[in-house]
Enzyme design. Structure first.
Site, PDB file in Angstrom:
ATOM      1  N   GLY A  97       0.843  -1.208  -0.042  1.00 38.11           N
ATOM      2  CA  GLY A  97       0.042  -0.084  -0.082  1.00 38.11           C
ATOM      3  C   GLY A  97       0.803   1.300  -0.078  1.00 38.11           C
ATOM      4  CE1 TYR A 131       4.800   8.419   2.971  1.00 37.84           C
ATOM      5  CE2 TYR A 131       4.050   8.915   0.683  1.00 37.84           C
ATOM      6  CZ  TYR A 131       4.784   8.938   1.802  1.00 37.84           C
ATOM      7  OH  TYR A 131       6.205   9.237   1.444  1.00 37.84           O
ATOM      8  CB  THR A 132      -1.803   4.597   6.194  1.00 43.17           C
ATOM      9  OG1 THR A 132      -2.180   3.411   5.037  1.00 43.17           O
ATOM     10  CG2 THR A 132      -2.969   4.190   7.070  1.00 43.17           C
ATOM     11  CB  ILE A 181      -7.046  -3.353   4.116  1.00 46.37           C
ATOM     12  CG1 ILE A 181      -8.523  -3.342   4.522  1.00 46.37           C
ATOM     13  CG2 ILE A 181      -6.361  -4.831   3.954  1.00 46.37           C
ATOM     14  CD1 ILE A 181      -8.764  -4.306   5.818  1.00 46.37           C
ATOM     15  CG  PHE A 207      -8.348  -4.358  10.532  1.00 42.87           C
ATOM     16  CD1 PHE A 207      -8.848  -3.528  11.658  1.00 42.87           C
ATOM     17  CD2 PHE A 207      -8.349  -5.641  10.918  1.00 42.87           C
ATOM     18  CE1 PHE A 207      -9.462  -4.141  12.802  1.00 42.87           C
ATOM     19  CE2 PHE A 207      -8.792  -6.224  12.102  1.00 42.87           C
ATOM     20  CZ  PHE A 207      -9.312  -5.382  13.053  1.00 42.87           C
ATOM     21  CB  CYS A 246      -5.056   4.331   0.453  1.00 40.03           C
ATOM     22  SG  CYS A 246      -4.960   3.529   2.298  1.00 40.03           S
TER      23      CYS A 246
END
EC number: 2.3.1.181
Length: 223
Positions: free
Chosen positions: A77, A79-80, A148, A161, A178
């Site tokens: 994935g 960036y979160t 996720i 998550f 994301c």
């Protein structure tokens, strides 16, 4: 909260925030121990102080305002954001006896979160081409309520998550979450639901057997 869990799975909820780097070190060590048969599988529920994490596909142009520490996470994935008011679930399961199918694991993980949110009164869904868990925001538009991101080493899963219970949503504006610019981010609190982390943990626990059943092939895993 250990009742009705398989004996080989530990379920642990943290009472205090855990720094992201510390959590990553502990999760990596546990992953290795599970792979070597020296520790039980684990579901680890926690909260982080404010941090931006970069997945393996992170694009530096999507880090708009690095007002918090930025940590390379090693998961898939982009960036979160993680921070207070968000429940994070790190899932460390051995897939060697559960089909060795990473796509199935991710699909089952999404389904677990979606079913849990439904039980507390929030309809949510997957969206084709957009990673994460989506719902209808107060303005009627789709918005992300959960993220996720997973990694698998020696067939043992890491990461998992995050679900927005009541975070400061302005903290998400430091990144393109994301990599998706067109849609916003929402939370249970914004939708009018006041839910303590412990209550969310209980709701997750109630759906855990269904999640494991999906991985075991007792239910349809992928459409």
């Amino acid at each position: 909260m250990s009742s009705n869990l398989p004996e080989n799975i530990e379920w642990h909820a943290e009472a205090r925030p855990i720094g992201y780097r510390e959590a990553l070190e502990r999760m990596t060590a546990r992953n290795r121990a599970i792979a070597e048969g020296e520790a039980r599988e684990m579901v680890w529920l926690l909260e982080h102080p404010p941090v931006y994490t970069a997945g393996t596909s992170a694009d530096g142009a999507e880090l708009l305002d690095p007002r918090f520490e930025v940590v390379e996470a090693g998961r898939g994935g982009r960036y979160t954001y993680h921070g207070p008011g968000q429940r994070v679930g790190y899932i460390m399961l051995d897939l060697k006896d559960r089909g060795r199918d990473v796509r199935c694991f991710v699909h089952a993980l999404e389904g677990w979160v979606i079913a849990t949110l439904a039980d507390i009164g929030v309809e949510s869904w997957r969206s084709e081409g957009r990673i994460g868990i989506w719902t209808r925001d107060i303005d009627g538009r789709e918005a992300k309520i959960g993220a996720i991101g997973v990694r698998v080493r020696r067939w043992v899963t890491m990461h998992g998550f995050s679900v927005n219970l009541a975070p400061d949503l302005s903290h998400f504006t430091g990144i393109v979450p994301c990599g998706i610019e067109e849609f916003g981010v929402t939370s249970l609190a914004r939708l009018g639901i006041d839910l303590a982390p412990s209550a969310f943990d209980e709701a997750l626990h109630a759906r855990f057997a269904d999640f494991l059943g999906t991985l075991a092939g007792k239910e349809s895993c992928l459409p």
